[in-house]
Design a protein around this motif. Sequence first.
Motif, PDB file in Angstrom:
ATOM      1  N   ASP A  28      -9.129  -1.297   4.314  1.00 30.08           N
ATOM      2  CA  ASP A  28      -9.849  -2.869   3.383  1.00 30.08           C
ATOM      3  C   ASP A  28     -10.830  -2.959   3.680  1.00 30.08           C
ATOM      4  O   ASP A  28     -11.593  -2.077   3.578  1.00 30.08           O
ATOM      5  CB  ASP A  28      -9.705  -4.048   4.154  1.00 30.08           C
ATOM      6  CG  ASP A  28      -9.804  -3.775   5.866  1.00 30.08           C
ATOM      7  OD1 ASP A  28     -11.541  -3.572   6.049  1.00 30.08           O
ATOM      8  OD2 ASP A  28      -9.599  -4.607   7.202  1.00 30.08           O
ATOM      9  N   SER A  34      -6.734  -7.904   6.016  1.00 31.09           N
ATOM     10  CA  SER A  34      -5.348  -7.305   6.601  1.00 31.09           C
ATOM     11  C   SER A  34      -4.458  -7.603   5.766  1.00 31.09           C
ATOM     12  O   SER A  34      -4.418  -9.067   5.074  1.00 31.09           O
ATOM     13  CB  SER A  34      -4.396  -7.567   8.013  1.00 31.09           C
ATOM     14  OG  SER A  34      -4.937  -8.583   8.525  1.00 31.09           O
ATOM     15  N   GLY A  35      -3.197  -7.061   5.858  1.00 28.98           N
ATOM     16  CA  GLY A  35      -1.881  -6.798   4.997  1.00 28.98           C
ATOM     17  C   GLY A  35      -1.226  -6.003   4.627  1.00 28.98           C
ATOM     18  O   GLY A  35      -1.337  -5.003   4.955  1.00 28.98           O
ATOM     19  N   PRO A  36      -0.167  -6.237   3.969  1.00 31.13           N
ATOM     20  CA  PRO A  36       0.606  -5.373   3.614  1.00 31.13           C
ATOM     21  C   PRO A  36       0.258  -4.687   2.695  1.00 31.13           C
ATOM     22  O   PRO A  36      -0.193  -5.418   1.443  1.00 31.13           O
ATOM     23  CB  PRO A  36       2.228  -5.976   3.626  1.00 31.13           C
ATOM     24  CG  PRO A  36       1.996  -7.311   2.941  1.00 31.13           C
ATOM     25  CD  PRO A  36       0.350  -7.402   4.356  1.00 31.13           C
ATOM     26  N   TYR A  37       0.685  -3.272   2.913  1.00 29.76           N
ATOM     27  CA  TYR A  37       0.139  -2.492   1.540  1.00 29.76           C
ATOM     28  C   TYR A  37       1.457  -1.362   1.365  1.00 29.76           C
ATOM     29  O   TYR A  37       2.212  -1.492   2.192  1.00 29.76           O
ATOM     30  CB  TYR A  37      -0.995  -1.836   1.266  1.00 29.76           C
ATOM     31  CG  TYR A  37      -1.288  -0.445   2.623  1.00 29.76           C
ATOM     32  CD1 TYR A  37      -0.508   1.021   3.132  1.00 29.76           C
ATOM     33  CD2 TYR A  37      -1.161  -0.758   3.673  1.00 29.76           C
ATOM     34  CE1 TYR A  37      -0.341   1.669   3.542  1.00 29.76           C
ATOM     35  CE2 TYR A  37      -1.424  -0.321   5.289  1.00 29.76           C
ATOM     36  CZ  TYR A  37      -0.796   1.764   4.330  1.00 29.76           C
ATOM     37  OH  TYR A  37      -1.169   2.035   5.934  1.00 29.76           O
ATOM     38  N   THR A  38       1.333  -0.667   0.046  1.00 36.95           N
ATOM     39  CA  THR A  38       2.667   0.594  -0.454  1.00 36.95           C
ATOM     40  C   THR A  38       1.904   1.222  -0.755  1.00 36.95           C
ATOM     41  O   THR A  38       0.867   1.510  -1.506  1.00 36.95           O
ATOM     42  CB  THR A  38       3.567  -0.165  -1.310  1.00 36.95           C
ATOM     43  OG1 THR A  38       4.184  -1.428  -1.376  1.00 36.95           O
ATOM     44  CG2 THR A  38       4.065   1.113  -1.820  1.00 36.95           C
ATOM     45  N   ASP A 144       8.622  -2.957  -5.688  1.00 40.68           N
ATOM     46  CA  ASP A 144       9.095  -2.057  -4.938  1.00 40.68           C
ATOM     47  C   ASP A 144      10.231  -3.729  -4.727  1.00 40.68           C
ATOM     48  O   ASP A 144      10.278  -4.442  -3.871  1.00 40.68           O
ATOM     49  CB  ASP A 144       7.955  -1.630  -4.083  1.00 40.68           C
ATOM     50  CG  ASP A 144       7.401  -1.128  -4.098  1.00 40.68           C
ATOM     51  OD1 ASP A 144       7.399  -0.122  -4.373  1.00 40.68           O
ATOM     52  OD2 ASP A 144       5.892  -1.364  -4.379  1.00 40.68           O
TER      53      ASP A 144
END
Length: 174
Positions: A28, A34-38, A144
């Motif tokens: 980050d 924070s959190g989701p990522y691809t 996605d």
Amino acid sequence: GTEVMCQDYTAGAEATLTAGTYIVFVDDVLAGISGPYTLVVREAVTPTAVTGNDACSAAHAITADGSWSGANSSLTNQGDGSCATATGGLEAWFTFTLTASTDVHVDTFGSDYDTVLFIREGSCTGTEAGCNLNAGFRTESALDLTLAAGTYYLAVDGAVSTATGNYQLNVMGL
């Protein structure tokens, strides 16, 4: 090892790498975020040039993963995705068929204008399966999705009627 590159505030980065092993860190920008990522890693390829896919009824068929390119300046508007903030963008049309439920990634990274991506189920006017305008801090778009077996129509659209230039469509998961 030696840092090859560092990129922040963007949804993508590109690097020319020699053969070898690399470690990628996703971090980050600020403490506590924070959190989701691809994370998508792919080999750069020369896109296949496409013409004649101005109308959904003349959508270019995609049968495998790859990249396609073209210009939207001579295309027309036949529809807009639900995530578009304006109407009238010029779109290029593609179609693909899945034989089973599949995780599919599509993006317009490499395009030189502000794009919108949208996918419709079953027909040119079918239910919208997904729509994206501006992936992260980019003007390109990305989706996605987990899609059920069936036929889909994908549009690379301009974010506004004056958004013209060269597009690149990248597809993975087929």
